[in-house]
Design an enzyme around this catalytic site. Structure first.
Site, PDB file in Angstrom:
ATOM      1  NE  ARG A  16      -1.666   0.997   3.824  1.00 25.43           N
ATOM      2  CZ  ARG A  16      -2.894   0.758   4.874  1.00 25.43           C
ATOM      3  NH1 ARG A  16      -3.365  -0.283   4.995  1.00 25.43           N
ATOM      4  NH2 ARG A  16      -1.993   1.211   6.097  1.00 25.43           N
ATOM      5  CE  LYS A  17       3.711   2.085   5.766  1.00 25.29           C
ATOM      6  NZ  LYS A  17       2.753   3.286   6.295  1.00 25.29           N
TER       7      LYS A  17
ATOM      8  CD1 TRP B 247      -4.077   8.629   7.218  1.00 27.78           C
ATOM      9  CD2 TRP B 247      -5.002   9.499   9.042  1.00 27.78           C
ATOM     10  NE1 TRP B 247      -3.724   8.545   8.822  1.00 27.78           N
ATOM     11  CE2 TRP B 247      -4.140   9.097   9.237  1.00 27.78           C
ATOM     12  CE3 TRP B 247      -6.097  10.770   9.824  1.00 27.78           C
ATOM     13  CZ2 TRP B 247      -4.160   8.458  10.911  1.00 27.78           C
ATOM     14  CZ3 TRP B 247      -5.861  10.670  10.842  1.00 27.78           C
ATOM     15  CH2 TRP B 247      -4.694   9.499  11.525  1.00 27.78           C
TER      16      TRP B 247
ATOM     17  CG  ASP C 156       2.178   6.042  19.356  1.00 24.09           C
ATOM     18  OD1 ASP C 156       2.915   6.086  20.187  1.00 24.09           O
ATOM     19  OD2 ASP C 156       3.343   6.773  18.383  1.00 24.09           O
TER      20      ASP C 156
END
Length: 663
Positions: free
Chosen positions: A350-351, A384, A520
């Site tokens: 995906r990246k 996003w 996180d």
């Protein structure tokens, strides 16, 4: 300047500091056994009282290292130091601390390898030291000695002192062999420590005092006015050493605290704005050109990209060339593979699609990406990521684009930018607008989006990746300030701000006006609120714990954004750290999470790096978590905790940069 010249081998440590190193290098397969045998034969045949023999041994050791990678030797050296540090004499740590308190400047001078002496100096807080250095070129040892401790330790001491004038009559030296004679004979307070037979004769001739490990501190206390007393035990002294940091550390902590406090706003927030980046700047310039909008902003973006070209890496350089000069990337696939080299992640396809799309959308040719079809999928993704995947797919499908696809993207973009930049994510917002520009180029949504994005242009003319990390930065800064003992009123202002930003699901997003929560940020906020006031923030803490429990994966790990996503070691480590204070409430979760973290560790001690380029970032988080688990029950998980922690320590020691930090 009053100095204290301290020998190392046999004086501060039992035996030799680097004695086992040649054998360990041979056992690791780094040096041939015949070279080790030659060194051992020479050691047996040499005269221990001959200072020249030590120089010869270093030459043979250097020859052993011919064409051996420096980093590989450093790894073995780091392991050896972890063994040898327990062999320091009980008086070593209090001796160096007392010398500094009495305004002596301690110098560690040894004929052993410089790297081992450096570890000892760091342990003792000594800044001036000298050992034998071995020549290296292009990361490989050449087989030659680069800088021996020659001409006696008196010369080495003068070199270390530099331009400083040494008060030799007021200085002292401690040594145990003939190699220490040059320094012992020069200072006003020489001490022969458990001297060799030859040095003992010289000490008797010169009336030098002779001490052993039981009498050294007492002698120096009485004769040199050192503020010391015999230590109770090595463990006690290590604890005292940790409990009383040097004045320079206290000063640095105070300055850092003041710097952080100055960034806390009136509402208790630390903004954490992000700097410009080539990718978003190129995408914004491409969008504005196609829309024929904001010529002044275009000029600033063009100037930023032009200035960035000289220092850009290969990928950014290709993006700049495509944007400014219309030069397509000659070998896009190879360029992307190089960009990902050594940084593989669970979502790399995906990246890679995102990198393909960047080069394609700013380039002069029609948009096309060459990636597996599954890379376009966007099930159960962060907001996003879903928007970006839809936008790239919208760009990629052949004309004519189905109206339903455009309508969905238009709806998501309009809804998202009601709050300004969608989720604070400039990257995703730009892709959405660039995609819509292909099918509805004059639409009001594109105009409104450009207006919002233009407000994010930085002073240098570039665009950032995201607008800010205000919630994440406030939580991180709050934790640091709480541990530094900062003003409680300021801390409560920060805590109250963070409590007000908690989402309905019990988590936190990384910034204001962002809907997507993440583990996180949630773990950092939870840790801060719990450290600050368990009762004051009881309801927030309870909701946050439920939020984290809901994200636990079947494998025992934690994802970053949504339940069911792939688990990540750094997020799992953060969760263990945040929930450990309430261990008994979360025993099954913590046991499973710790097991996942142990299984995720690689043979070299590292972990998958998640969102960060820093290997040490993931290791630090894992180290915190595993250390807490080890303190709670050292024998749990079949005794794997201790070795896992040691493996992290060794990797960190090996990968430190020459300036003492980590990249």
């Amino acid at each position: 300047m009053r100095i204290a010249v301290l020998d190392v081998d046999g004086t501060l440590i039992a035996g030799t500091l680097a004695g086992p190193l040649p054998t360990m290098l041979a056992e690791a397969g780094l040096v041939p056994r015949d070279r080790l045998a030659r060194l051992r034969r020479a050691q047996v045949a040499s005269d221990a009282e001959d200072p020249q023999a030590a120089a010869r041994m270093n030459e043979l050791f250097a020859a052993m290292l011919t064409d051996v990678p420096c980093r590989a030797v450093s790894a073995v050296t780091a392991r050896l130091w972890q063994r040898q540090r327990n062999r320091l004499f009980n008086f070593t740590r209090p001796l160096t601390a007392a010398l500094k308190e009495a305004c002596y400047v301690p110098l560690l001078i040894s004929g052993g390898p410089q790297e081992m002496v450096a570890y000892l100096a760091c342990e003792l807080g000594v800044t001036l030291f000298r050992g034998t250095q071995f020549e290296a070129v292009d990361g490989l040892f050449t087989g030659r000695v680069a800088s021996p401790v020659a001409d006696g330790k008196k010369r080495a001491a003068q070199d270390l002192a530099g331009a400083g004038r040494i008060d030799w009559p007021g200085s002292l030296a401690v040594g145990n062999s003939l190699g220490d004679v040059s320094s012992l004979s020069r200072v006003g307070r020489p001490v022969a420590f458990k001297p060799s037979p030859a040095l003992r004769m010289l000490a008797r001739h010169h009336s030098w005092p002779v001490c052993d490990r039981t009498s050294l501190l007492t002698y120096l206390r009485d004769q040199a006015a050192l503020p010391v007393s015999p230590p109770a035990s090595a463990r006690d002294m290590r604890s005292a050493h940790r409990a009383a940091p040097p004045a320079s550390v206290s000063s640095a902590t105070r300055r850092l605290t003041e710097r952080l406090l100055a960034q806390v706003g009136g509402q208790g927030a630390v903004t954490g704005e992000c700097s410009s980046r080539v990718t978003e700047s190129a995408l914004m310039l491409t969008l504005l050109r196609r829309q024929k909008a904001l010529s002044g902003v275009q000029s600033r973006l063009h100037a930023y990209l032009s200035r960035s070209r000289a220092a850009a890496d290969a990928f950014d350089a290709a993006v700049i060339d495509a944007t400014l000069d219309g030069i397509p990337a000659s070998d896009r696939h190879r360029l992307i593979e190089q960009t990902f080299d050594g940084a593989a992640q669970h979502s790399s396809d995906r990246k890679k699609l995102a990198l393909e799309a960047i080069l394609a959308v700013v380039g002069p040719e029609p948009f096309h990406v060459d990636v597996p079809s599954h890379a376009f999928e966007h099930h159960n993704e962060a907001t996003w990521t879903r928007l970006r995947q839809i936008a790239i797919h919208h760009l990629h499908v052949p004309d004519p684009v189905a109206p339903q696809l455009t309508a969905r993207l238009l709806r998501l973009t309009e809804r998202g930018q009601d709050r300004g930049i969608i989720e604070g994510n400039v990257f995703a917002h730009l892709f959405a607008l660039l995609s819509l520009q292909q099918t509805v180029p004059g639409h009001r949504v594109i105009h409104d989006g450009i207006t919002a994005l233009a407000k994010a242009v930085r002073d240098d003319g570039g665009m950032p990746f995201i607008i800010s990390e205000v919630i994440f930065c406030t939580a991180t800064a709050g934790l640091a300030l709480a541990r530094a003992g900062a003003d409680r009123q300021v801390l409560h202002t920060m805590g109250d701000y963070l409590a007000s930003q908690q989402a309905g699901n019990g988590g936190w997003a990384y910034a204001e006006d962002v809907v997507q929560t993440d583990t996180d940020t949630a773990t950092h906020v939870l840790s801060f609120l719990r450290a600050l006031g368990p009762e004051r923030y009881r309801a927030n803490i309870h909701a946050a714990r439920q939020f984290l429990a809901a994200h636990l994966g079947e494998d025992g790990g934690m994802p970053t954004y949504l339940p069911g996503q792939p688990s990540e070691p750094t997020m799992t480590a953060n969760t263990i750290t945040a929930l450990q204070p309430d261990h008994f409430v979360h025993v099954p979760l913590l046991e499973r999470a710790t097991a996942y973290l142990l299984n995720a560790q690689k043979p070299d001690g590292t972990f998958e790096r998640s969102w960060s380029l820093s290997e040490a970032n993931a290791m630090l988080r894992a180290l915190n978590a595993l250390t807490l688990a080890h303190r709670h029950n050292p024998s749990s998980h079949q005794g794997r905790l201790g070795p896992a922690i040691d493996s992290i320590h060794q990797r960190l020691l090996v990968t430190a940069n020459p300036d003492g930090g980590w990249g």
